[in-house]
Write a protein that holds these residues in place. Structure first.
Motif, PDB file in Angstrom:
ATOM      1  N   TYR A 127     -12.508  41.514  12.439  1.00 22.77           N
ATOM      2  CA  TYR A 127     -13.212  42.108  13.577  1.00 22.77           C
ATOM      3  C   TYR A 127     -14.591  41.466  13.654  1.00 22.77           C
ATOM      4  N   GLU A 128     -14.805  40.708  14.715  1.00 21.38           N
ATOM      5  CA  GLU A 128     -16.073  39.993  14.898  1.00 21.38           C
ATOM      6  C   GLU A 128     -16.637  40.302  16.287  1.00 21.38           C
ATOM      7  N   PRO A 129     -17.450  41.349  16.390  1.00 20.87           N
ATOM      8  CA  PRO A 129     -18.044  41.632  17.702  1.00 20.87           C
ATOM      9  C   PRO A 129     -18.872  40.437  18.161  1.00 20.87           C
ATOM     10  N   GLY A 153     -16.512  32.108   3.895  1.00 22.69           N
ATOM     11  CA  GLY A 153     -17.680  31.414   4.452  1.00 22.69           C
ATOM     12  C   GLY A 153     -17.226  30.432   5.521  1.00 22.69           C
ATOM     13  N   ASN A 154     -17.758  30.591   6.727  1.00 25.16           N
ATOM     14  CA  ASN A 154     -17.400  29.714   7.855  1.00 25.16           C
ATOM     15  C   ASN A 154     -18.596  28.820   8.163  1.00 25.16           C
ATOM     16  N   TRP A 155     -18.465  27.567   7.817  1.00 24.03           N
ATOM     17  CA  TRP A 155     -19.588  26.655   8.011  1.00 24.03           C
ATOM     18  C   TRP A 155     -19.760  26.200   9.456  1.00 24.03           C
ATOM     19  N   LYS A 156     -18.752  26.403  10.268  1.00 27.00           N
ATOM     20  CA  LYS A 156     -18.780  25.921  11.659  1.00 27.00           C
ATOM     21  C   LYS A 156     -19.062  24.403  11.672  1.00 27.00           C
ATOM     22  N   MET A 157     -19.869  23.917  12.646  1.00 24.64           N
ATOM     23  CA  MET A 157     -20.124  22.468  12.705  1.00 24.64           C
ATOM     24  C   MET A 157     -21.440  22.153  11.981  1.00 24.64           C
ATOM     25  N   LEU A 197     -15.332  40.172   4.321  1.00 26.35           N
ATOM     26  CA  LEU A 197     -16.406  39.738   5.218  1.00 26.35           C
ATOM     27  C   LEU A 197     -16.180  38.290   5.618  1.00 26.35           C
ATOM     28  N   LEU A 198     -16.420  38.001   6.878  1.00 26.34           N
ATOM     29  CA  LEU A 198     -16.410  36.624   7.374  1.00 26.34           C
ATOM     30  C   LEU A 198     -17.866  36.275   7.662  1.00 26.34           C
ATOM     31  N   VAL A 199     -18.365  35.298   6.945  1.00 29.04           N
ATOM     32  CA  VAL A 199     -19.805  35.025   6.941  1.00 29.04           C
ATOM     33  C   VAL A 199     -20.071  33.642   7.536  1.00 29.04           C
ATOM     34  N   GLY A 200     -20.868  33.583   8.588  1.00 29.79           N
ATOM     35  CA  GLY A 200     -21.214  32.306   9.193  1.00 29.79           C
ATOM     36  C   GLY A 200     -22.507  31.768   8.618  1.00 29.79           C
ATOM     37  N   LYS A 201     -23.602  32.033   9.337  1.00 31.11           N
ATOM     38  CA  LYS A 201     -24.909  31.435   8.983  1.00 31.11           C
ATOM     39  C   LYS A 201     -25.285  31.639   7.510  1.00 31.11           C
ATOM     40  N   ALA A 202     -25.095  32.843   7.015  1.00 31.61           N
ATOM     41  CA  ALA A 202     -25.530  33.112   5.637  1.00 31.61           C
ATOM     42  C   ALA A 202     -24.663  32.393   4.598  1.00 31.61           C
ATOM     43  N   GLY A 243      -8.496  32.147  16.641  1.00 27.75           N
ATOM     44  CA  GLY A 243      -8.972  33.124  17.618  1.00 27.75           C
ATOM     45  C   GLY A 243     -10.465  33.392  17.535  1.00 27.75           C
ATOM     46  N   HIS A 244     -11.206  32.538  16.847  1.00 29.03           N
ATOM     47  CA  HIS A 244     -12.659  32.751  16.747  1.00 29.03           C
ATOM     48  C   HIS A 244     -13.273  32.776  18.148  1.00 29.03           C
ATOM     49  N   SER A 245     -14.254  33.638  18.357  1.00 25.95           N
ATOM     50  CA  SER A 245     -14.826  33.794  19.704  1.00 25.95           C
ATOM     51  C   SER A 245     -15.457  32.504  20.214  1.00 25.95           C
ATOM     52  N   GLU A 246     -15.943  31.653  19.303  1.00 27.58           N
ATOM     53  CA  GLU A 246     -16.519  30.383  19.767  1.00 27.58           C
ATOM     54  C   GLU A 246     -15.429  29.462  20.313  1.00 27.58           C
ATOM     55  N   ARG A 247     -14.239  29.547  19.721  1.00 26.42           N
ATOM     56  CA  ARG A 247     -13.104  28.776  20.256  1.00 26.42           C
ATOM     57  C   ARG A 247     -12.678  29.350  21.605  1.00 26.42           C
ATOM     58  N   TYR A 252     -14.784  42.163   8.351  1.00 27.23           N
ATOM     59  CA  TYR A 252     -15.838  42.257   9.363  1.00 27.23           C
ATOM     60  C   TYR A 252     -16.617  40.942   9.376  1.00 27.23           C
ATOM     61  N   GLY A 253     -16.979  40.473  10.566  1.00 33.48           N
ATOM     62  CA  GLY A 253     -17.837  39.294  10.684  1.00 33.48           C
ATOM     63  C   GLY A 253     -18.841  39.479  11.796  1.00 33.48           C
ATOM     64  N   GLY A 254     -20.047  38.979  11.593  1.00 37.34           N
ATOM     65  CA  GLY A 254     -21.099  39.074  12.607  1.00 37.34           C
ATOM     66  C   GLY A 254     -22.430  39.328  11.933  1.00 37.34           C
ATOM     67  N   SER A 255     -23.185  38.230  11.673  1.00 32.70           N
ATOM     68  CA  SER A 255     -24.526  38.325  11.076  1.00 32.70           C
ATOM     69  C   SER A 255     -24.554  39.090   9.756  1.00 32.70           C
ATOM     70  N   VAL A 256     -23.523  38.913   8.948  1.00 29.15           N
ATOM     71  CA  VAL A 256     -23.542  39.521   7.603  1.00 29.15           C
ATOM     72  C   VAL A 256     -24.600  38.811   6.768  1.00 29.15           C
ATOM     73  N   LYS A 257     -25.386  39.603   6.053  1.00 29.17           N
ATOM     74  CA  LYS A 257     -26.441  39.063   5.177  1.00 29.17           C
ATOM     75  C   LYS A 257     -26.317  39.752   3.826  1.00 29.17           C
ATOM     76  N   TRP A 286     -21.229  40.156  20.150  1.00 29.86           N
ATOM     77  CA  TRP A 286     -22.675  40.426  20.222  1.00 29.86           C
ATOM     78  C   TRP A 286     -23.340  40.360  18.845  1.00 29.86           C
ATOM     79  N   ALA A 287     -22.549  40.322  17.796  1.00 25.56           N
ATOM     80  CA  ALA A 287     -23.127  40.262  16.447  1.00 25.56           C
ATOM     81  C   ALA A 287     -23.079  38.853  15.854  1.00 25.56           C
ATOM     82  N   ILE A 288     -22.268  37.987  16.439  1.00 23.54           N
ATOM     83  CA  ILE A 288     -22.099  36.650  15.847  1.00 23.54           C
ATOM     84  C   ILE A 288     -23.304  35.771  16.148  1.00 23.54           C
ATOM     85  N   GLY A 289     -23.946  35.338  15.087  1.00 28.91           N
ATOM     86  CA  GLY A 289     -25.071  34.415  15.222  1.00 28.91           C
ATOM     87  C   GLY A 289     -26.313  35.015  15.853  1.00 28.91           C
ATOM     88  N   THR A 290     -26.347  36.317  16.067  1.00 30.70           N
ATOM     89  CA  THR A 290     -27.481  36.939  16.757  1.00 30.70           C
ATOM     90  C   THR A 290     -28.477  37.592  15.795  1.00 30.70           C
TER      91      THR A 290
HETATM   92  C1  PEP Z   1     -18.747  33.714  12.449  1.00 24.46           C
HETATM   93  O1  PEP Z   1     -18.986  32.807  13.226  1.00 24.46           O
HETATM   94  O2  PEP Z   1     -17.582  33.933  12.091  1.00 24.46           O
HETATM   95  C2  PEP Z   1     -19.856  34.521  11.975  1.00 24.46           C
HETATM   96  C3  PEP Z   1     -19.580  35.667  11.436  1.00 24.46           C
HETATM   97  O3  PEP Z   1     -21.114  33.993  12.136  1.00 24.46           O
HETATM   98  P1  PEP Z   1     -22.518  34.671  11.705  1.00 24.46           P
HETATM   99  O4  PEP Z   1     -22.335  35.262  10.330  1.00 24.46           O
HETATM  100  O5  PEP Z   1     -23.482  33.563  11.733  1.00 24.46           O
HETATM  101  O6  PEP Z   1     -22.802  35.728  12.713  1.00 24.46           O
END
Ligand code: PEP
Length: 251
Positions: A166-168, A8-12, A231-236, A94-98, A210-215, A170-174
């Motif tokens: 692997y975090e496309p 789980g990646n809480w970000k900021m 799975l690398l999970v941001g928002k969820a 190496g996170h795409s936001e960085r 895999y990471g990118g809008s996992v729910k 186009w899938a992160i936070g979208t």
């Molecule tokens: C992330 O930032 O690593 C990520 C996967 O975010 P989200 O799940 O919100 O797309």
């Protein structure tokens, strides 16, 4: 057999007071750490609080970043040793936001990976293509370039501390999760690349997340793919109920 991992990646997001309530929910599921790695990457400010709460639970902590030097006069930065001191055994790099917002180049990511390895942290190394790159058929080329530069000059002992996410972009936070097939294709490519460069043992033992809008609705079908190990999970991950639903969907 690769051990599954959910991060789980809480970000900021989240205050110390939020962290306290969140972890209470996760601790109810901590018995699942017998079967998989559960890792939380909070803001730096919540690390020490969580370290004390997760003691002996099997849950692990990750930092979201480290500075690009071992230590010294770098105001505002956090070192790998500091992360370990605060209870981390993992770090996201190496996170795409960085890469996007903090101008982290492949060379900087490589330097950070090397430092993190040498300080004994496990690394979750993120790679991923943009939508334009995917639409132009350049996904594999971009992934390969990020992997090659990010892992340059690392030896097999250092590489044993690595997981690849692997975090496309186009899938992160979208809200648009990659389909299981789209993700599996790239994971397979990453594994084949790893085999070519570092051998069968590396390819078969290295976990690819895999990471990118996992729910909760998409987690199981992604994890059913043979080359998706985690799975690398941001928002969820911000809502403990959703994060636990994702973990429980694996069983
Ligand atoms: C992330 O930032 O690593 C990520 C996967 O975010 P989200 O799940 O919100 O797309």
């Amino acid at each position: 057999m690769r051990r599954p991992i959910i991060v789980g990646n809480w970000k900021m997001n989240m205050l110390i007071s939020d962290a306290d309530e969140w972890i209470a929910g996760l601790l109810k599921n901590s018995y699942l750490t017998e079967a998989l790695d559960i890792v939380v990457a909070p803001a730096f400010t919540s690390l020490a609080v969580l370290r004390d709460r997760i003691e002996k639970s099997g849950i692990k902590l990750a930092g979201q970043n480290i500075g690009q030097e071992i230590g010294g006069s770098l105001t505002g930065e956090i070192s790998a040793t500091m992360l370990k001191d605060a209870g981390c055994s993992y770090v996201l790099l190496g996170h795409s936001e960085r890469r996007q917002y903090f101008a982290e180049t492949d060379e900087i990511v490589n330097k950070k990976i090397s430092i993190a390895c040498n300080q004994g942290l496990n690394i979750i190394f993120c790679v991923g293509e943009s939508l334009v790159e995917r639409n132009n058929g350049r996904t594999n080329e971009i992934i390969e370039a990020q992997l090659s530069s990010g892992l340059a000059n690392l030896n097999l002992i250092q590489l044993s501390q690595l997981a690849i996410a692997y975090e496309p972009v186009w899938a992160i936070g979208t809200g648009h999760t990659a389909t299981p097939d789209q993700a599996q294709d790239v994971h397979l490519y990453i594994r084949a690349w790893g085999k070519k460069l570092f051998g069968t043992n590396f390819a078969e033992s290295t976990r690819v997340l895999y990471g990118g809008s996992v729910k909760p609705e998409t987690s199981k079908s992604l994890m059913n793919q043979s080359d998706i190990d985690g799975l690398l999970v941001g928002k969820a991950s911000l809502k403990i109920r959703e994060f636990c639903d994702i973990i429980n969907s694996l069983f």
